[in-house]
Design a protein around this motif. Structure first.
Motif, mmCIF file in Angstrom:
data_model
loop_
_atom_site.group_PDB
_atom_site.id
_atom_site.type_symbol
_atom_site.label_atom_id
_atom_site.label_comp_id
_atom_site.label_asym_id
_atom_site.label_seq_id
_atom_site.Cartn_x
_atom_site.Cartn_y
_atom_site.Cartn_z
ATOM 1 N N ILE A 191 -21.177 1.590 -1.370
ATOM 2 C CA ILE A 191 -20.129 0.729 -1.321
ATOM 3 C C ILE A 191 -19.231 0.797 -2.752
ATOM 4 O O ILE A 191 -20.070 0.631 -3.949
ATOM 5 C CB ILE A 191 -20.552 -0.973 -1.095
ATOM 6 C CG1 ILE A 191 -21.081 -0.763 0.421
ATOM 7 C CG2 ILE A 191 -19.526 -1.720 -1.251
ATOM 8 C CD1 ILE A 191 -20.425 -0.458 1.589
ATOM 9 N N TYR A 192 -18.052 0.783 -2.796
ATOM 10 C CA TYR A 192 -17.292 0.881 -3.858
ATOM 11 C C TYR A 192 -16.324 -0.035 -3.950
ATOM 12 O O TYR A 192 -15.246 0.066 -3.596
ATOM 13 C CB TYR A 192 -16.740 2.332 -4.229
ATOM 14 C CG TYR A 192 -17.723 3.548 -4.314
ATOM 15 C CD1 TYR A 192 -18.320 3.652 -5.681
ATOM 16 C CD2 TYR A 192 -17.871 4.165 -3.193
ATOM 17 C CE1 TYR A 192 -19.204 4.838 -5.657
ATOM 18 C CE2 TYR A 192 -18.986 4.985 -3.398
ATOM 19 C CZ TYR A 192 -19.471 5.587 -4.536
ATOM 20 O OH TYR A 192 -20.326 6.381 -4.643
ATOM 21 N N ALA A 193 -16.701 -1.437 -4.140
ATOM 22 C CA ALA A 193 -15.791 -2.401 -3.885
ATOM 23 C C ALA A 193 -16.320 -3.678 -4.615
ATOM 24 O O ALA A 193 -17.684 -3.744 -4.838
ATOM 25 C CB ALA A 193 -15.462 -2.864 -2.657
ATOM 26 N N TRP A 194 -15.688 -4.651 -5.673
ATOM 27 C CA TRP A 194 -16.060 -5.960 -6.001
ATOM 28 C C TRP A 194 -14.952 -6.681 -6.069
ATOM 29 O O TRP A 194 -13.728 -6.268 -6.178
ATOM 30 C CB TRP A 194 -16.769 -5.575 -7.400
ATOM 31 C CG TRP A 194 -15.936 -4.985 -8.348
ATOM 32 C CD1 TRP A 194 -15.129 -5.419 -9.119
ATOM 33 C CD2 TRP A 194 -15.971 -3.521 -8.653
ATOM 34 N NE1 TRP A 194 -14.389 -4.574 -9.911
ATOM 35 C CE2 TRP A 194 -14.931 -3.265 -9.711
ATOM 36 C CE3 TRP A 194 -16.654 -2.358 -8.115
ATOM 37 C CZ2 TRP A 194 -14.549 -2.017 -10.153
ATOM 38 C CZ3 TRP A 194 -16.216 -1.199 -8.623
ATOM 39 C CH2 TRP A 194 -15.316 -0.945 -9.597
ATOM 40 N N LYS A 195 -15.166 -8.043 -5.910
ATOM 41 C CA LYS A 195 -14.198 -9.037 -5.829
ATOM 42 C C LYS A 195 -13.471 -9.080 -7.058
ATOM 43 O O LYS A 195 -13.895 -8.556 -8.442
ATOM 44 C CB LYS A 195 -14.829 -10.231 -5.838
ATOM 45 C CG LYS A 195 -13.727 -11.334 -5.575
ATOM 46 C CD LYS A 195 -14.430 -12.773 -5.063
ATOM 47 C CE LYS A 195 -13.177 -13.661 -4.833
ATOM 48 N NZ LYS A 195 -12.425 -13.350 -3.897
ATOM 49 N N ASP A 196 -12.087 -8.987 -7.195
ATOM 50 C CA ASP A 196 -11.274 -9.119 -8.195
ATOM 51 C C ASP A 196 -11.197 -7.838 -9.007
ATOM 52 O O ASP A 196 -10.523 -7.790 -10.282
ATOM 53 C CB ASP A 196 -11.620 -10.375 -9.211
ATOM 54 C CG ASP A 196 -11.316 -11.654 -8.649
ATOM 55 O OD1 ASP A 196 -10.625 -11.662 -7.588
ATOM 56 O OD2 ASP A 196 -12.360 -12.497 -8.883
#
Length: 170
Positions: A53-58
């Motif tokens: 997973i390559y995602a984070w908030k903001d």
């Protein structure tokens, strides 16, 4: 083996879809179409289960593009061969930055009206090189999701990808 790269909102619902795709044998890597909707606890749980997973908030735009870029090739060097897209983000990215990879692609599903508008532009300019399913036009989407607002287009996508019958088919 079905290998996919996905650029949809990373929420609990898509987390379940990611786990389902993996259970069905897909190799999945994920980045988010909208950093504002990314649920970090979902991303962390998926990573803990061994999913890339390559995602984070903001995340900012530069980080978002970096995340997408990380998911183009799997660890074994194999390129993606399917896309679940939201807003034509990844489809445009592949066609512009990695056009040589379109020959490995089996297909794309697009989730949004805005994305299908972009796809039509690519198609009309003879630049769309991969078959696409417009999820918005699926019967399941119009019968369930548009009426109940419960995301039943996911069921339609899984049915189409796996050729599995559900209780709705009987």
């Amino acid at each position: 083996m079905f290998a996919s790269l996905d650029v949809l909102h990373l929420t609990a619902q898509t987390g379940v879809m990611i786990e389902t795709l993996c259970e069905l044998g897909a190799q999945v890597q994920w980045s988010s179409s909208n950093p504002l909707s990314t649920q970090d606890h979902v991303a962390a749980a998926l990573v803990k289960n061994g999913i890339s997973i390559y995602a984070w908030k903001d995340e900012i735009e530069e980080e978002k593009l970096w995340c997408i870029d990380q998911t183009i090739y799997f660890p074994d060097g194999q390129p993606l061969n399917a896309i679940l897209d939201d807003g034509c983000v990844l489809t445009r990215f592949i066609h512009e930055k990695y056009p040589h990879l379109t020959r490995f692609m089996h297909g794309i599903s697009e989730e949004t009206t805005a994305g299908t508008t972009q796809l039509r532009i690519l198609f009309n300019n003879n630049k769309l090189k991969v078959p696409v399913i417009n999820v918005n036009d699926s019967v399941t989407k119009s019968k369930f999701d548009n009426y109940y607002g419960c995301g039943e287009s996911l069921i339609d996508g899984i049915k189409r990808a796996t050729d599995v019958k559900t209780c709705f088919d009987y």
